[in-house]
Design a protein around this motif. Structure first.
Motif, PDB file in Angstrom:
ATOM      1  N   PRO A   9      -3.589   7.299  -5.775  1.00  0.00           N
ATOM      2  CA  PRO A   9      -4.465   8.464  -5.906  1.00  0.00           C
ATOM      3  C   PRO A   9      -3.802   9.626  -6.649  1.00  0.00           C
ATOM      4  O   PRO A   9      -4.444  10.294  -7.469  1.00  0.00           O
ATOM      5  CB  PRO A   9      -4.753   8.838  -4.454  1.00  0.00           C
ATOM      6  N   GLY A  60      -7.372  -1.088 -15.310  1.00  0.00           N
ATOM      7  CA  GLY A  60      -8.410  -2.022 -14.923  1.00  0.00           C
ATOM      8  C   GLY A  60      -7.867  -3.378 -14.539  1.00  0.00           C
ATOM      9  O   GLY A  60      -8.569  -4.377 -14.614  1.00  0.00           O
ATOM     10  N   ILE A  61      -6.592  -3.423 -14.122  1.00  0.00           N
ATOM     11  CA  ILE A  61      -6.090  -4.651 -13.509  1.00  0.00           C
ATOM     12  C   ILE A  61      -6.828  -4.848 -12.198  1.00  0.00           C
ATOM     13  O   ILE A  61      -7.479  -3.934 -11.692  1.00  0.00           O
ATOM     14  CB  ILE A  61      -4.581  -4.585 -13.219  1.00  0.00           C
ATOM     15  N   ARG A  78      -3.229  -3.139  -6.332  1.00  0.00           N
ATOM     16  CA  ARG A  78      -2.612  -1.815  -6.316  1.00  0.00           C
ATOM     17  C   ARG A  78      -1.772  -1.532  -5.077  1.00  0.00           C
ATOM     18  O   ARG A  78      -0.656  -1.035  -5.211  1.00  0.00           O
ATOM     19  CB  ARG A  78      -3.685  -0.749  -6.437  1.00  0.00           C
ATOM     20  N   HIS A  82     -13.916  -5.273 -10.853  1.00  0.00           N
ATOM     21  CA  HIS A  82     -14.183  -5.546  -9.441  1.00  0.00           C
ATOM     22  C   HIS A  82     -13.472  -4.524  -8.577  1.00  0.00           C
ATOM     23  O   HIS A  82     -12.369  -4.765  -8.113  1.00  0.00           O
ATOM     24  CB  HIS A  82     -13.715  -6.954  -9.077  1.00  0.00           C
ATOM     25  N   PRO A  83     -14.096  -3.371  -8.350  1.00  0.00           N
ATOM     26  CA  PRO A  83     -13.393  -2.293  -7.655  1.00  0.00           C
ATOM     27  C   PRO A  83     -13.012  -2.667  -6.225  1.00  0.00           C
ATOM     28  O   PRO A  83     -13.767  -3.351  -5.526  1.00  0.00           O
ATOM     29  CB  PRO A  83     -14.386  -1.143  -7.682  1.00  0.00           C
ATOM     30  N   LEU A  84     -11.833  -2.215  -5.832  1.00  0.00           N
ATOM     31  CA  LEU A  84     -11.381  -2.407  -4.453  1.00  0.00           C
ATOM     32  C   LEU A  84     -12.123  -1.442  -3.546  1.00  0.00           C
ATOM     33  O   LEU A  84     -12.588  -1.801  -2.481  1.00  0.00           O
ATOM     34  CB  LEU A  84      -9.868  -2.151  -4.377  1.00  0.00           C
ATOM     35  N   GLU A 108     -10.593   1.036 -11.941  1.00  0.00           N
ATOM     36  CA  GLU A 108     -10.422  -0.040 -10.970  1.00  0.00           C
ATOM     37  C   GLU A 108     -10.767  -1.400 -11.533  1.00  0.00           C
ATOM     38  O   GLU A 108     -10.795  -2.377 -10.792  1.00  0.00           O
ATOM     39  CB  GLU A 108     -11.311   0.224  -9.740  1.00  0.00           C
ATOM     40  N   LEU A 167      -6.323   4.655  -0.400  1.00  0.00           N
ATOM     41  CA  LEU A 167      -7.000   3.898  -1.465  1.00  0.00           C
ATOM     42  C   LEU A 167      -8.256   3.227  -0.954  1.00  0.00           C
ATOM     43  O   LEU A 167      -9.287   3.194  -1.632  1.00  0.00           O
ATOM     44  CB  LEU A 167      -6.062   2.805  -1.972  1.00  0.00           C
ATOM     45  N   SER A 202      -7.849  -4.431  -8.877  1.00  0.00           N
ATOM     46  CA  SER A 202      -7.479  -3.273  -8.071  1.00  0.00           C
ATOM     47  C   SER A 202      -6.977  -3.665  -6.687  1.00  0.00           C
ATOM     48  O   SER A 202      -6.407  -2.847  -5.981  1.00  0.00           O
ATOM     49  CB  SER A 202      -8.637  -2.297  -7.983  1.00  0.00           C
ATOM     50  N   ASN A 203      -7.187  -4.937  -6.297  1.00  0.00           N
ATOM     51  CA  ASN A 203      -6.595  -5.376  -5.027  1.00  0.00           C
ATOM     52  C   ASN A 203      -5.074  -5.429  -5.100  1.00  0.00           C
ATOM     53  O   ASN A 203      -4.408  -5.480  -4.071  1.00  0.00           O
ATOM     54  CB  ASN A 203      -7.112  -6.770  -4.666  1.00  0.00           C
TER      55      ASN A 203
END
Lengths: 645, 286
Positions: free
Chosen positions: A465, A399-400, A405, B138-140, B135, B125, A402-403
């Motif tokens: 993924p 849950g870091i 990643r 704040h989901p990407l 995620e 992604l 997600s941008n």
């Protein structure tokens, strides 16, 4: 260099006065240190108990074994007693008090020097090697227990709690010992010889790191007496905060290793920068030394972060700070960030020495110069630099933001470019070579076979993924065993077979060595390759209870693992047989290497070089009959130089 | 290397031979990976996430084949043909040290492969794949029909899972059932230590962190059961922290959730108000 004239008088003075046996026994040594460590623990535990009872309000259920202040203070006492008993405090205390320092550690002969502070880098290296192998076998034994438990799909043998302690001991001890495992024994032994020096830059610190490593190993084992610890080697924070007192042993021992790693790295860097012989230009440095330099950079920069994080947990546990307590403004993710900021460079502290050893061994048995020397050095620096930029891939599912990643996915995959360079070096070196299949060469070649699987599986883990499936599963476990055991441990074994004749003067038995190699190679792959499948089929790490459908697979893996363990006994047998019972003189240069260290007698004399050599060339002059010898040893040629081909 | 291999006088052209063997090995292994092994790579096709993950895994495994074969063929060939017979005579090989062209070529090829992989992964992604991985708040990537997603809160706790359905009166149950063909939005959190919610056959994995809200999306596409396991070491009974979930039809789900609401009605009204995060009681071990 400059040390030659300064040190000579001291040598004469100290070697004339060898204390009697009683004097040895009562002097600063490991027995005295053990006694003082125990006394130190008891005294400071008592003081800590008093402080804890009066200063921190007991809000919990109480119980003496949970008094973390007393236990942590006791361990501080044990550390002080240990290093005091070994005589590490004499010099600084004397200097502070303005007295002349007594340097008893200058003794150069006799078996006792292996049980005390000794400033001969070769003695320290052999102490290191014995210590590391001792703990390596204990941790390996834990792995055997783990695999025994996993022959059943339910925790029936040891029970869930003991199983987790076994997992934690195996992981932590292997990580601790293997991160010291090459810098310590081989680095300390070989770097001065390879750069033409008589010593490491800071001999007392060198010895200190070795004794701290030993103490760390025993403190970690003491976790079993304090109730074990449930966190594995990663020690994730809220769990570590609530765990019983065994985790204090994990924290203190890991902190000691952190200190030792930073010190050994600093010592190595200063040594290579300042103590190179004349003519040892940077572009003549053996690749092994470059590997030690890059590893040391990682150790110096990463280990302090670990140390800070560990002290934060200790404070959370003992004096109720709230660094990792979510309800009081702390963050459980903070530990993960700090730990992996150390942890990922740590992974390369484990990988780079492996590269260094195999690239040092390959040219000798391919009878060719190391192909692409500059690129190999650049590759190691690339790995070292990149390893600080990838740690959040351990947090992909946490849950870091997600941008982030895509960035960490890219950097993680990018690190395979410098790693790939090492493969190119090996391939170039093997091209049209005259390969000799000695035991070290077999281990070096197996390194590439294993590491390839480790690297390719790493691509799956880096791809987010795909990582959703494999994160935290046995796939990860198989992946890092392929890189650490298949990579580093194979390289370490190759290094031991290759350099032990130089260190002891005796060769390891070739036939037993080949049996060891093939058994280890085959059963290593049979053990860990199926675990990729186990992970993808849904087996999380560190479970003693798994889906019944995976039972057959696990029984197969356990059987292979026992054979892998047996192959280690072959190694141990070979070590004892060849070093104690059936000693076969190795000669000065049994492998016909052109390396500087092989031009010295075996075992190496106390002061290494009678005169500091002048380096003529790099140590890879194979196939160039006209090339000058690697070094000019001066008018009085050291025995063994003629052994060069 | 291979450029210098073209020796005129009868010596075998090693570079050409290696290239041919490698091409044949790749031509065999790539189709085998795609059509023979590929279909068996987990985690099946139960949800949109697992289908994406399966595709990614097959693509990566297929791309790995040429690399694997290159190293294997090269090393095997070298070991076979550049081997020196046992004996006391030490013969040195040619003293070639490096060829910048090959090094640059290797660097460029590996860089291109990495950039290609990272680009593929990033596009993947942004387009729905990787939705199953936690995620954060704040989901990407958000699926198209996220507005209508069924919200399910997953609460990790030593050592079991609780599932809360906020759109059904905040009912909490120890069982996880999901309707088929409907987007599900998991909010994963924990009340004590860090756990990891892994719904294996659904392709969902998200850390459960106290005081944090971790989102993950999935659209189950087939009816059936799936395992839920904890994938982050959480203490003594970590290995036993598992349950079995079910994907059922819409009507079955409606019946089931109604039954749960009735069954737990007395408990539901005593639960704390629904919140995305929960904080553990401060732990004082002493």
């Amino acid at each position: 260099m400059e040390s030659a004239s300064v040190r000579q008088p001291q040598v004469v003075k100290s070697s004339t006065r060898i204390p009697s046996a009683w004097g040895q026994l009562l002097g600063y040594n490991v027995i005295w240190a053990t006694v003082l460590a125990i006394v130190g623990y008891i005294v400071l535990h008592k003081i800590g108990d008093t402080i804890g009872a009066h200063s921190v309000a007991e809000t919990g259920s109480g119980g003496s074994d949970q008094d973390d202040i007393a236990i942590l203070m006791g361990m501080v006492g044990a550390i002080l007693g240990w290093i005091g008993g070994l005589g590490f405090l004499n010099y600084p205390v004397s200097r502070i008090l303005g007295r002349p320092a007594t340097l008893r550690e200058r003794e150069e002969h006799g078996a006792w020097r292996y049980f005390r502070l000794c400033t001969d880098h070769k003695v320290v290296a052999i102490q290191y090697l014995v210590a590391v192998l001792f703990f390596f076998f204990i941790a390996g034994l834990n792995a055997m227990f783990i695999r025994t438990e996993l022959t059943s799909d339910n925790a029936t043998l040891f029970g869930a709690g003991n199983y987790l302690t076994l997992v934690g001991l195996h992981g932590t001890m292997m990580l601790m010992m293997m991160s010291a495992g090459i810098l310590g024994p081989l680095g300390n032994y070989l770097v001065p010889l390879m750069i033409g020096s008589r010593r490491m830059a800071f001999p007392r610190i060198e010895s200190l790191t070795m004794w701290l490593t030993v103490l760390a190993g025993f403190i970690l084992l003491a976790a079993t007496l304090l109730g074990g610890f449930p966190t594995g080697w990663t020690g994730y924070a809220p769990l570590a905060d609530e765990a019983r007192a065994g985790i204090d042993a994990y924290l203190v021992s890991f902190a000691l290793i952190g200190v030792a790693l930073a010190l050994v790295g600093a010592n190595m860097l200063v040594t290579v920068i300042t103590l190179r012989a004349p003519g040892m230009h940077w572009n003549r440095l053996p690749i092994f030394v470059w590997g030690m330099v890059t590893t040391s950079i990682l150790a110096v920069l990463a280990a302090p972060v670990l140390l800070a994080a560990l002290i934060m947990v200790m404070m959370d546990r003992s004096i109720d700070t709230t660094f990792f307590v979510a309800a009081q403004g702390g963050s459980p993710l903070l530990w993960e960030e700090l730990f992996w900021f150390f942890g990922h460079p740590e992974v390369y502290i484990l990988a780079l020495p492996g590269f260094a050893i195999v690239l040092e061994i390959l040219p000798v048995f391919a009878r060719k110069p190391l192909w692409g020397y500059r690129v190999a050095v650049a590759g190691m620096f690339g790995v070292a630099l990149m390893s600080f930029m990838v740690w959040q891939h351990h947090l992909f599912m946490s849950g870091i933001n997600s941008n982030l990643r895509p960035f960490y996915m890219f950097t993680t995959e990018l690190i395979s470019v410098p790693t790939g360079m090492v493969f190119l070096n090996a391939m170039g070196t093997l091209w049209k070579a005259k390969i000799r299949f000695t035991v070290p060469m077999l281990f070096a070649l197996a390194f590439f076979f294993n590491f390839l699987f480790g690297g390719l599986s790493g691509v799956f883990l880096s791809d987010v993924p795909s990582d959703v499936l494999t994160h935290g599963s046995y796939f990860v476990m198989a992946h890092f065993h392929y890189t650490i055991m298949g990579g580093l441990v194979f390289a370490l074994m190759g290094g031991i077979y290759y350099w032990l004749p130089k260190m002891t003067g005796f060769k390891l038995n070739e036939k037993l060595g080949k049996i060891h190699f093939w058994a280890m190679f085959i059963f290593f792959n049979l053990t860990f390759f199926p675990l990729f499948a186990a992970g993808m089929l849904g087996m999380p790490r560190r479970v003693s209870n798994y889906n019944a459908s995976l039972h057959t697979l696990n029984v197969f893996v356990s059987s292979a693992a026992f054979c892998l363990g047996a192959s280690m006994l072959v190694f141990l047998g070979n070590l004892v047989w060849s070093m104690v019972f059936k000693r076969e003189r190795a000669g000065d240069n049994p492998w016909h290497s052109k390396g500087l260290e092989w031009q010295l007698p075996s075992p190496v004399p106390v002061y290494n070089f009678e005169r500091i050599p002048v380096i003529n060339t790099d140590p890879y002059q194979y196939g160039s009959p006209d090339a000058p010898p690697v070094a000019d040893f001066g008018p009085r040629v050291v025995a063994g130089q003629a052994g060069a081909t | 290397m291979s450029t210098s291999a073209a020796t005129a006088g009868g010596a075998p052209r090693h570079g050409v031979r290696i290239a041919v063997i490698w091409a044949v090995a790749t031509a065999i292994s790539v189709p085998v990976m795609i059509w023979v092994i590929g279909p068996h790579i987990p985690p099946g096709a139960m949800s949109n996430d697992t289908r994406d993950q399966h595709t990614v895994d097959v693509v990566l495994a297929t791309l790995a084949m040429p690399v694997l074969m290159l190293i294997w063929v090269y090393f095997a060939y070298s070991i076979r043909y550049f081997r020196q017979p046992e004996g006391d005579v030490i013969v040195d090989g040619p003293p070639d040290r490096a060829q910048p062209r090959i090094q640059i070529l290797w660097l460029v090829v590996t860089l291109l492969m990495v950039i290609g992989l990272a680009t593929y992964g990033t596009i993947d992604l942004l387009n729905d794949a990787g939705l199953g991985g936690g995620e954060g708040p704040h989901p990407l990537a958000v699926p198209a029909d996220a507005k209508n997603a069924l919200q399910v809160q997953v609460i990790g706790q030593q050592w079991f899972w609780t599932f809360r359905y906020p759109s059904y009166g905040g009912v909490e149950t120890p069982k996880l059932e999901l309707p088929v063909n409907r987007e599900v939005e998991f909010h994963v959190t924990s009340v004590d230590v860090i756990h990891d919610f892994w719904a294996i056959e659904l392709g969902v994995k998200a850390d459960a962190v106290p005081g944090a809200d971790n989102t993950a999306f999935v659209k189950p596409l087939e009816n059936g059961t799936f395992q839920v396991r904890c994938a982050e070491l959480c203490g003594l009974w970590h290995g036993h922290m598992n349950t079995t979930g079910r994907v059922v039809s819409d009507s079955q789900f409606a019946t089931w959730i109604a039954a749960q609401q009735t069954k737990y009605s007395t408990i539901t009204k005593d639960l704390p108000p629904y919140s995305l995060v929960y904080y553990p009681q401060p732990v004082r071990n002493g």
